[in-house]
Design a protein around this motif. Structure first.
Motif, PDB file in Angstrom:
ATOM      1  N   VAL A  81       0.882  -1.162   0.000  1.00 49.02           N
ATOM      2  CA  VAL A  81       0.000   0.000   0.000  1.00 49.02           C
ATOM      3  C   VAL A  81       0.919   1.211   0.000  1.00 49.02           C
ATOM      4  N   ASN A  82       0.891   1.975  -1.068  1.00 49.34           N
ATOM      5  CA  ASN A  82       1.812   3.103  -1.256  1.00 49.34           C
ATOM      6  C   ASN A  82       3.264   2.674  -1.064  1.00 49.34           C
ATOM      7  N   ASN A  83       3.603   1.538  -1.696  1.00 53.68           N
ATOM      8  CA  ASN A  83       4.965   1.002  -1.722  1.00 53.68           C
ATOM      9  C   ASN A  83       5.453   0.470  -0.379  1.00 53.68           C
ATOM     10  N   VAL A  84       4.541   0.254   0.550  1.00 48.14           N
ATOM     11  CA  VAL A  84       4.908  -0.330   1.839  1.00 48.14           C
ATOM     12  C   VAL A  84       4.107  -1.604   2.054  1.00 48.14           C
ATOM     13  N   SER A  85       4.795  -2.679   2.374  1.00 46.69           N
ATOM     14  CA  SER A  85       4.145  -3.947   2.700  1.00 46.69           C
ATOM     15  C   SER A  85       4.041  -4.055   4.214  1.00 46.69           C
TER      16      SER A  85
END
Length: 520
Positions: A366-370
């Protein structure tokens, strides 16, 4: 081949809808979570667990006794009363592992308190830990409204009109085996079958008797549909009968007639069906999609069904076709309207949330964060003074919002095969642009707690009037475990002012952290 069995003892009289209004009561439930062999589709593993039935205005006190002992399965656990909102002072009992609490260790007990309950409608309970609820820790939670403004639309609304929809897996070590396999390959497991009220069939399996719901000709029935699967999208259709939708995710709707409803994992609907056809047997169709059937040759979506049997009809299968075709006049979510119109307030904060998967891997961003669950729950950190994003690991994906604001999330269209059922804990959101339409409706949008983010994109708004950390995640639990989750932290200072945990909660983390890995 053991499965979780939840035995529940309800220690309060149940007041059904439509009866005279009585003073609120406290429902005390003792829930023993144990291992036992079960077989809903003829393959020994599952059960239909007992429902919890309460009235609006009542309080619910649930004591979970963790008696799990099978070393091939996850042995710690938790309880989420899905869609039922805790007040901020009760937030420490909300049930989200590593967000509001630590899991319950094997051999331990924990008591959750909720109420007086101000909501009404269809909810459910399940373990929130890992993908454990697929192992059987799930069941319906119905909150009846003795003053239901739509009670004039139906005649019957009882335990027999609850319809549970679930996925079923034959793997006997689901949580500890299939999840690592998914993480290693990126291929989400495909269920062997799907169940309707705890009964299902699969290719080559035994002809397990279908679940049967009996109706009386001329009466109107409020069926409460709950999709308790961890992945499958189920389409519900009553052969030869239309449905009038009157509720979604605990929110009353303007009556809307349809022939079929696509239900994502975790979603709930109430529909009114009139028994106005000739006395006979009819299919309750519940075909599903959930991955490539070629990955599990047991799967046959046409075998997900039950029987609607009129009183006086012979005890035989319906004669209608078993084939599933697209149903005409299927529900379009964007056509739904609330029973009481409420405009979505203007947005104070706008955020775009991109959902992306790493090709060939079980990693969702989500927005490049896992998201990776922290060892110390979010609420513990907040109570110890955490107030800014710098106080949390990047992988906790924690968004911090000021109090009393309206937040708008925009999810751009994605080309992934799955429509992600995004689920917000703690409150409902205004769904101002569903995935089913390009129209943005801020005048009278529906509110709910799960909506699909898919090929057309969605927009939703919510208020930060309620302090606390709230989990916001995909209800395809394989995706959630692979990082498709965030934490929404509203008003950290207000959280510290209102949340004062008890000693039982304080003991959860030390007990869990002291466990060896195999017991966690």
């Amino acid at each position: 081949m053991k499965q979780f069995v939840v035995s529940a003892v309800l220690l309060a009289a149940f007041q059904s809808a439509g009866a005279a209004v009585t003073p609120a009561v406290v429902h005390r439930v003792t829930m023993n979570v144990v291992n036992a062999p079960l077989a809903p589709d003829g393959f020994t593993r599952n059960t239909r667990v007992p429902p919890i039935l309460v009235n609006k205005g009542d309080s619910l006190v649930v004591t979970v006794n963790n008696r799990l002992t099978d070393p091939t399965m996850r042995r710690s656990t938790s309880l989420d009363l899905d869609g039922l909102f805790s007040t901020t002072p009760e937030l420490f009992q909300e049930g989200s592992p590593f967000v509001t609490q630590c899991p319950i260790a094997p051999g331990a007990s924990y008591t959750y308190t909720n109420g007086p309950i101000q909501q009404a409608g269809n909810f459910w309970y399940h373990s929130q830990l890992s993908v454990q609820y697929i192992d059987g820790f799930r069941g319906p939670l119905i909150v009846y409204d003795p003053e239901d403004p739509q009670a004039h639309l139906y005649d019957v609304d009882d335990i027999n009109t609850i319809i549970q929809l679930g996925d079923w897996w034959h793997n006997t070590t689901l949580s500890p085996t299939m999840l690592p396999q998914y993480e290693a390959t990126g291929i989400i497991p495909v269920s062997d079958s799907s169940t309707v009220n705890g009964v299902g069939r699969y290719n080559g399996g035994p002809a397990v008797p279908w679940a049967v719901i009996t109706v009386v000709k001329g009466k109107r029935y409020r069926f409460r549909l709950i999709n308790e699967s961890a992945r499958n999208i189920v389409t519900v259709n009553f052969e030869g009968h239309s449905m009038t939708v009157i509720e979604a995710d605990g929110e009353a709707l303007t009556p809307h007639t349809t022939n079929a409803i696509d239900m994502l994992a975790g979603q709930r609907y109430s529909v009114v069906v009139t028994a106005n056809q000739p006395v006979s047997n009819y299919w309750i169709n519940a075909p599903f999609v959930g991955g490539n059937p070629a990955n599990n040759l047991n799967q046959n979506a046409t075998l997900s069904r039950a029987i609607l049997r009129y009183a006086g009809a012979p005890a035989v299968d319906p004669t209608g076709p078993m084939e599933i075709t697209p149903f005409p006049n299927s529900l379009v979510e964007g056509d739904l309207r609330p029973l009481v119109a409420q405009a979505a307030p203007p947005a104070d904060v706008n955020m775009t949330l991109d959902l992306e998967v790493v090709a060939g891997k079980a990693i969702w961003n989500v927005n490049n964060v896992s998201y990776v669950a922290p060892k110390t729950p979010t609420l513990v950190k907040v109570l110890n003074g955490a107030s800014t994003e710098a106080d949390f690991n990047v992988t906790e994906n924690t968004f911090i919002f000021p109090p009393n604001k309206t937040i708008q999330f925009t999810f751009p269209p994605n080309d992934d095969d799955d429509a992600h059922p995004l689920h917000m804990h703690g409150q409902n959101f205004w769904l101002i642009k569903p995935n089913s339409t390009d129209v943005v409706n801020t005048v009278n949008p529906i509110k709910r707690d799960i909506a699909a983010a898919g090929a057309n994109g969605i927009q939703l708004r919510f208020r930060t009037d309620k302090p606390g950390p709230f989990f916001f995640h995909c209800h395809i639990f394989w995706h959630y475990q692979a990082g498709l989750a965030t934490v929404l932290l509203n008003d950290p200072a207000g959280t510290r002012a209102q949340v004062h945990p008890n000693a039982e909660w304080e003991s959860l983390c030390p007990a869990y952290n002291a466990l060896p890995a195999e017991l966690q």
